[in-house]
Design a protein around this motif. Structure first.
Motif, PDB file in Angstrom:
ATOM      1  N   ASP A   1       0.857  -1.185   0.000  1.00  0.00           N
ATOM      2  CA  ASP A   1       0.000   0.000   0.000  1.00  0.00           C
ATOM      3  C   ASP A   1       0.889   1.230   0.000  1.00  0.00           C
ATOM      4  O   ASP A   1       1.671   1.435   0.925  1.00  0.00           O
ATOM      5  N   ILE A   2       0.747   2.042  -1.027  1.00  0.00           N
ATOM      6  CA  ILE A   2       1.649   3.176  -1.238  1.00  0.00           C
ATOM      7  C   ILE A   2       0.847   4.455  -1.436  1.00  0.00           C
ATOM      8  O   ILE A   2      -0.102   4.487  -2.221  1.00  0.00           O
ATOM      9  N   GLU A   3       1.234   5.487  -0.689  1.00  0.00           N
ATOM     10  CA  GLU A   3       0.703   6.846  -0.890  1.00  0.00           C
ATOM     11  C   GLU A   3       1.761   7.592  -1.685  1.00  0.00           C
ATOM     12  O   GLU A   3       2.947   7.558  -1.319  1.00  0.00           O
ATOM     13  N   ALA A   4       1.358   8.266  -2.742  1.00  0.00           N
ATOM     14  CA  ALA A   4       2.353   8.909  -3.598  1.00  0.00           C
ATOM     15  C   ALA A   4       1.798  10.163  -4.265  1.00  0.00           C
ATOM     16  O   ALA A   4       0.592  10.297  -4.459  1.00  0.00           O
ATOM     17  N   LEU A   5       2.717  11.056  -4.604  1.00  0.00           N
ATOM     18  CA  LEU A   5       2.411  12.178  -5.489  1.00  0.00           C
ATOM     19  C   LEU A   5       2.816  11.756  -6.885  1.00  0.00           C
ATOM     20  O   LEU A   5       3.940  11.270  -7.085  1.00  0.00           O
ATOM     21  N   VAL A   6       1.923  11.907  -7.854  1.00  0.00           N
ATOM     22  CA  VAL A   6       2.238  11.536  -9.226  1.00  0.00           C
ATOM     23  C   VAL A   6       1.984  12.699 -10.170  1.00  0.00           C
ATOM     24  O   VAL A   6       1.120  13.542  -9.920  1.00  0.00           O
ATOM     25  N   CYS A   7       2.745  12.715 -11.230  1.00  0.00           N
ATOM     26  CA  CYS A   7       2.513  13.630 -12.341  1.00  0.00           C
ATOM     27  C   CYS A   7       2.013  12.776 -13.497  1.00  0.00           C
ATOM     28  O   CYS A   7       2.710  11.866 -13.965  1.00  0.00           O
ATOM     29  N   TRP A   8       0.785  13.053 -13.942  1.00  0.00           N
ATOM     30  CA  TRP A   8       0.155  12.248 -14.987  1.00  0.00           C
ATOM     31  C   TRP A   8       0.614  12.749 -16.355  1.00  0.00           C
ATOM     32  O   TRP A   8       0.548  13.946 -16.646  1.00  0.00           O
ATOM     33  N   MET A   9       1.072  11.836 -17.218  1.00  0.00           N
ATOM     34  CA  MET A   9       1.668  12.221 -18.501  1.00  0.00           C
ATOM     35  C   MET A   9       0.960  11.633 -19.721  1.00  0.00           C
ATOM     36  O   MET A   9       1.472  11.734 -20.829  1.00  0.00           O
ATOM     37  N   ASP A  10      -0.200  11.038 -19.521  1.00  0.00           N
ATOM     38  CA  ASP A  10      -0.917  10.442 -20.654  1.00  0.00           C
ATOM     39  C   ASP A  10      -1.986  11.401 -21.143  1.00  0.00           C
ATOM     40  O   ASP A  10      -2.870  11.797 -20.386  1.00  0.00           O
ATOM     41  N   GLU A  11      -1.902  11.756 -22.404  1.00  0.00           N
ATOM     42  CA  GLU A  11      -2.884  12.701 -22.962  1.00  0.00           C
ATOM     43  C   GLU A  11      -4.141  12.007 -23.466  1.00  0.00           C
ATOM     44  O   GLU A  11      -5.150  12.662 -23.716  1.00  0.00           O
ATOM     45  N   THR A  12      -4.107  10.676 -23.600  1.00  0.00           N
ATOM     46  CA  THR A  12      -5.271   9.986 -24.156  1.00  0.00           C
ATOM     47  C   THR A  12      -6.234   9.472 -23.097  1.00  0.00           C
ATOM     48  O   THR A  12      -7.441   9.502 -23.306  1.00  0.00           O
ATOM     49  N   ARG A  13      -5.703   8.990 -21.958  1.00  0.00           N
ATOM     50  CA  ARG A  13      -6.579   8.444 -20.907  1.00  0.00           C
ATOM     51  C   ARG A  13      -6.189   9.031 -19.568  1.00  0.00           C
ATOM     52  O   ARG A  13      -5.029   9.001 -19.181  1.00  0.00           O
ATOM     53  N   PRO A  14      -7.156   9.552 -18.817  1.00  0.00           N
ATOM     54  CA  PRO A  14      -6.850  10.091 -17.484  1.00  0.00           C
ATOM     55  C   PRO A  14      -6.684   8.970 -16.463  1.00  0.00           C
ATOM     56  O   PRO A  14      -7.141   7.844 -16.668  1.00  0.00           O
ATOM     57  N   LEU A  15      -6.035   9.287 -15.354  1.00  0.00           N
ATOM     58  CA  LEU A  15      -5.955   8.363 -14.226  1.00  0.00           C
ATOM     59  C   LEU A  15      -7.285   8.396 -13.499  1.00  0.00           C
ATOM     60  O   LEU A  15      -7.804   9.475 -13.201  1.00  0.00           O
ATOM     61  N   THR A  16      -7.839   7.233 -13.245  1.00  0.00           N
ATOM     62  CA  THR A  16      -9.092   7.134 -12.501  1.00  0.00           C
ATOM     63  C   THR A  16      -8.952   6.063 -11.422  1.00  0.00           C
ATOM     64  O   THR A  16      -8.145   5.137 -11.548  1.00  0.00           O
ATOM     65  N   VAL A  17      -9.728   6.197 -10.378  1.00  0.00           N
ATOM     66  CA  VAL A  17      -9.737   5.213  -9.294  1.00  0.00           C
ATOM     67  C   VAL A  17     -10.237   3.887  -9.861  1.00  0.00           C
ATOM     68  O   VAL A  17     -11.195   3.835 -10.616  1.00  0.00           O
ATOM     69  N   GLY A  18      -9.549   2.818  -9.497  1.00  0.00           N
ATOM     70  CA  GLY A  18      -9.915   1.480  -9.971  1.00  0.00           C
ATOM     71  C   GLY A  18      -9.121   1.018 -11.182  1.00  0.00           C
ATOM     72  O   GLY A  18      -9.166  -0.160 -11.531  1.00  0.00           O
ATOM     73  N   ALA A  19      -8.396   1.932 -11.814  1.00  0.00           N
ATOM     74  CA  ALA A  19      -7.616   1.566 -12.998  1.00  0.00           C
ATOM     75  C   ALA A  19      -6.418   0.706 -12.599  1.00  0.00           C
ATOM     76  O   ALA A  19      -5.856   0.866 -11.517  1.00  0.00           O
ATOM     77  N   LYS A  20      -6.036  -0.206 -13.485  1.00  0.00           N
ATOM     78  CA  LYS A  20      -4.914  -1.108 -13.235  1.00  0.00           C
ATOM     79  C   LYS A  20      -3.755  -0.766 -14.165  1.00  0.00           C
ATOM     80  O   LYS A  20      -3.967  -0.514 -15.351  1.00  0.00           O
ATOM     81  N   TYR A  21      -2.553  -0.790 -13.593  1.00  0.00           N
ATOM     82  CA  TYR A  21      -1.344  -0.447 -14.340  1.00  0.00           C
ATOM     83  C   TYR A  21      -0.199  -1.344 -13.905  1.00  0.00           C
ATOM     84  O   TYR A  21      -0.310  -2.085 -12.937  1.00  0.00           O
ATOM     85  N   ALA A  22       0.910  -1.219 -14.607  1.00  0.00           N
ATOM     86  CA  ALA A  22       2.168  -1.807 -14.155  1.00  0.00           C
ATOM     87  C   ALA A  22       2.936  -0.689 -13.465  1.00  0.00           C
ATOM     88  O   ALA A  22       2.849   0.480 -13.861  1.00  0.00           O
ATOM     89  N   ILE A  23       3.668  -1.038 -12.421  1.00  0.00           N
ATOM     90  CA  ILE A  23       4.493  -0.063 -11.717  1.00  0.00           C
ATOM     91  C   ILE A  23       5.931  -0.557 -11.781  1.00  0.00           C
ATOM     92  O   ILE A  23       6.201  -1.737 -11.523  1.00  0.00           O
ATOM     93  N   LYS A  24       6.837   0.320 -12.180  1.00  0.00           N
ATOM     94  CA  LYS A  24       8.268   0.001 -12.250  1.00  0.00           C
ATOM     95  C   LYS A  24       8.945   0.744 -11.113  1.00  0.00           C
ATOM     96  O   LYS A  24       8.945   1.967 -11.064  1.00  0.00           O
TER      97      LYS A  24
END
Length: 142
Positions: free
Chosen positions: A38-61
């Motif tokens: 469980d991670i709390e983080a500040l992120v800068c979103w860089m995708d112009e096509t799809r926004p970040l939304t709650v429930g979305a799944k991604y890979a984290i490096k």
């Protein structure tokens, strides 16, 4: 003129037989990062096509590891002009900065970014397109 350097390898001999391999972390006993999913983080979103939304799944490096993660919450979107926290925000768009909560599939050995930039930073990758969609700084790892 570029000189070619021969490949280097590093061998570490441990006193005890411990099962470790490439990508595992060795650190001092009193400087151990948290093993956190469980991670709390500040992120800068860089995708112009799809926004970040709650429930979305991604890979984290994170460091040398890649894991899957789900966005469990968006606490606020930061207005960079006024530094106002918009706690009613439901998504992050291109160049938005926000505080999010992530849950990873495996524990990450993480520190707060202010303590250690290497183990406190990460990127988020869209698995469908393999594009980097965000960069993040860990605020808290539990």
């Amino acid at each position: 003129v570029t000189e070619a350097f021969p490949p280097m390898s590093v061998t570490v001999r441990l006193e005890d037989e411990i099962d470790i391999s490439r990508g595992d972390m060795i650190c001092r006993p009193h400087n151990t990062p948290a093993a956190a999913q469980d991670i709390e983080a500040l992120v800068c979103w860089m995708d112009e096509t799809r926004p970040l939304t709650v429930g979305a799944k991604y890979a984290i490096k994170h460091t040398t590891r890649t894991a899957r993660a789900i966005v469990k919450g968006l606490q606020y979107r930061l207005d960079v002009n006024t530094l106002h926290r918009d706690e009613t925000a439901t998504q992050l768009g291109l160049n938005d900065i926000g505080r999010i909560r992530l849950r990873t599939t495996v524990p990450l050995m993480a520190d707060e970014y202010r303590r250690n930039r290497t183990t406190g930073g990460f990127i988020i990758i869209d698995e469908a397109t393999n594009r980097t969609v965000a960069a993040g700084m860990i605020i808290e790892a539990a």
